[in-house]
Design an enzyme around this catalytic site. Structure first.
Site: not given
Ligand code: DX5
Ligand code: ZN
Length: 224
Positions: A7, A32, A34, A36, A65, A67, A136, A174
């Site tokens: 990620s 990956h 993310d 947000m 991903h 969010m 998650m 994740d």
């Molecule tokens: C959190 C993200 C993850 C995040 C994981 O909301 O969806 O993908 O980057 O980070 P680590 O592996 O540090 O928990």
């Molecule tokens: Zn993620």
């Protein structure tokens, strides 16, 4: 069978290109990403321009991903920017069935993400339309959080459901996955492992080799 999906939320953004090249060199095939929106989750991360820039420089499989509230608003654009897999949260999407159709029509693979407290029953009527379930294992929104223990039984339960249906649906986990927790999630049935801090903190190549070693140990166990 197993994939590590580093990620980039855990990366040093000043050296993002360099760090992605390291990830590729160490043998990873997935990345990956993310996204947000500051609504579905408290924080805001990255979006289309970042994905488009990265797409020009790497052939890694982009595991995006979202969010994001009402993710259907952005599906087409993310796929145009280079996403290979779009994962949407069941909690953020009222018309889940319609949005999964849209993702496939636009030529991407489709995944559904569930927060730790969301029941697996959210998947009941969409199992024919998904390539992956993202469980998650922390509450989404930030990197560097600790693995939530009760997620282990949820992974095991999902693996049982998928096997009973005879389907080839990937289980991605994740949040909080590192050297201390990866074995637990692999043994429970996860096969796509997201790691942010677990990959980008410290030596990237060494971290990735640690995960790869765990994958091969686990393959031996499953074959036995
Ligand atoms: C959190 C993200 C993850 C995040 C994981 O909301 O969806 O993908 O980057 O980070 P680590 O592996 O540090 O928990
Ligand atoms: Zn993620």
């Amino acid at each position: 069978m197993y994939q590590l999906s580093p990620s980039i939320l855990g990366a040093d953004f000043f050296r993002l290109g360099e760090q992605i090249a390291e990830v590729e060199k160490a043998g990873c095939e997935w990345l990956h990403i993310d996204v947000m929106d500051g609504m579905f989750v408290p924080s805001i991360s990255m979006g289309m321009p970042v994905i488009s820039s990265l797409r020009k420089k790497t052939d890694l499989f982009f595991d995006v991903h979202l969010m994001v509230e009402q993710p259907e608003r952005y599906v087409e654009e993310f796929i145009r920017c280079g996403a290979d897999m779009i994962t949407i949260h069941a909690e953020a999407c009222i018309h889940l069935d319609r949005t999964l159709n849209l993702i496939h029509e636009c030529g991407s693979r489709a995944g559904i993400a569930l927060n730790p407290a969301t029941s697996l029953t959210a998947l009941d009527f969409v199992m024919d339309k998904i390539d992956m379930v993202l469980l998650m294992t922390v509450n989404p929104g930030f990197g560097g959080q600790s693995y939530i223990e009760c997620c282990t039984s949820k992974i095991r339960k999902l693996k049982g459901i998928i096997d009973a249906l005879g389907k080839e649906i990937d289980i991605e986990v994740d949040g909080g996955i590192n050297e201390a927790t990866v074995e637990t999630v692999l043994k429970a049935g996860a096969n796509i492992i997201v790691a942010g801090s677990g990959v980008f903190q410290g030596n990237i190549a060494e971290n990735i080799h640690m995960f790869q070693k765990k994958f091969s140990e686990c393959s031996v166990l499953t074959e036995e």
